[in-house]
Design a protein around this motif. Structure first.
Motif, mmCIF file in Angstrom:
data_model
loop_
_atom_site.group_PDB
_atom_site.id
_atom_site.type_symbol
_atom_site.label_atom_id
_atom_site.label_comp_id
_atom_site.label_asym_id
_atom_site.label_seq_id
_atom_site.Cartn_x
_atom_site.Cartn_y
_atom_site.Cartn_z
ATOM 1 N N GLY A 126 0.792 -1.229 0.000
ATOM 2 C CA GLY A 126 0.000 0.000 0.000
ATOM 3 C C GLY A 126 0.820 1.273 0.000
ATOM 4 N N ILE A 163 -7.958 -0.134 -3.055
ATOM 5 C CA ILE A 163 -7.309 0.587 -1.975
ATOM 6 C C ILE A 163 -7.939 1.977 -1.882
ATOM 7 C CG2 ILE A 163 -5.473 1.456 -3.484
ATOM 8 C CD1 ILE A 163 -3.594 1.369 -1.084
ATOM 9 N N THR A 165 -7.024 5.089 0.813
ATOM 10 C CA THR A 165 -6.402 5.626 2.015
ATOM 11 C C THR A 165 -6.344 7.138 1.909
ATOM 12 O OG1 THR A 165 -4.153 5.546 1.108
ATOM 13 C CG2 THR A 165 -4.972 3.545 2.166
ATOM 14 N N ASN A 171 -6.283 2.381 -6.710
ATOM 15 C CA ASN A 171 -5.110 1.700 -7.248
ATOM 16 C C ASN A 171 -4.440 2.489 -8.365
ATOM 17 O OD1 ASN A 171 -5.141 -0.566 -5.570
ATOM 18 N ND2 ASN A 171 -6.582 -1.674 -6.869
#
Length: 230
Positions: A126, A163, A165, A171
């Motif tokens: 990540g 993902i 965050t 991505n």
């Protein structure tokens, strides 16, 4: 004494053959053009098209030394291919341990020389910060890039697991960030001009393995360093 009038010339019933031959010539040219536009290897097909067109226009009497016009066709860079083959062999030697342990894969494809770096060996999960443990092999790769004048494309790839965050919304962001991190490394640490590079992030759009298994997903999480054919 008056001359007798000459008899009329006999009718030429074969004149239609000329028009028929012209029609066949045009039809052949049409088929050649259709063939050229339908082939995967358009470089070779267009060369065939040019040769036939030239023969039709000159009656096959064109001088042998005459070269075809550009037509978007570029001769294969044999010298560049030879250089890339030598670089492939060099990298397989100096990266033998990384290749053996699955950290790196090196191969030639139609674009050029592809050096595929597995994410687990070079980036945290990540994240886009290059691991210090990967710098030794990246330095070896940088020598090859430095010794060649070919352009280089840095391509980030992820698996299909989404993902989201605070730093990476998707991505796409993550894959592009890893490519940019590689660009900065080669430019700042190894003094390779940034103008030689292009960066791309493909997220999970170009997998090399199935995303249905952990092993396949690990293969898909990678950064490809592509030394392009000139």
């Amino acid at each position: 004494m008056a001359r007798k009038p000459l008899p009329p010339a006999p009718a030429n019933h074969d004149r239609w053959l000329i028009s028929y031959a012209d029609f066949l010539t045009l039809l052949l040219a049409l088929f050649v053009v259709l063939f050229a536009s339908s082939q995967l290897d358009k470089r070779k097909a267009l060369q065939v098209s040019y040769a036939v067109t030239e023969a039709l226009q000159t009656g096959g009497s064109a001088p042998r030394e005459k070269q075809p016009p550009a037509l978007g066709v570029v001769p294969e860079p044999k010298a560049a291919v030879s250089e890339l083959m030598a670089s492939l062999n060099y990298l397989r030697q100096v990266l033998a341990e990384e290749i053996r342990t699955g950290k790196v894969e090196v191969h030639l494809d139609p674009r050029g020389l592809v050096i595929s770096l597995r994410q687990a060996a070079y980036f945290p999960s990540g994240g886009d910060e290059i691991a210090k443990s990967g710098l030794e092999s990246l330095e070896k790769i940088s020598r090859t890039i430095h010794d060649l004048s070919n352009p280089v494309q840095l391509e980030g790839h992820t698996d299909s697991a989404p993902i989201h965050t605070q730093r990476f919304r998707s991505n796409w962001d993550l894959s592009a960030a890893r490519s940019i991190a590689m660009l900065h490394l080669f430019e700042d640490k190894y003094d390779i001009p940034g103008s030689r590079f292009a960066v791309a992030g493909y997220a999970d759009a170009k997998p090399v393995d199935s995303n249905d298994s952990a092993e396949g997903r690990a293969h898909n999480r990678r950064v490809d360093i592509v030394i392009l054919n000139r």
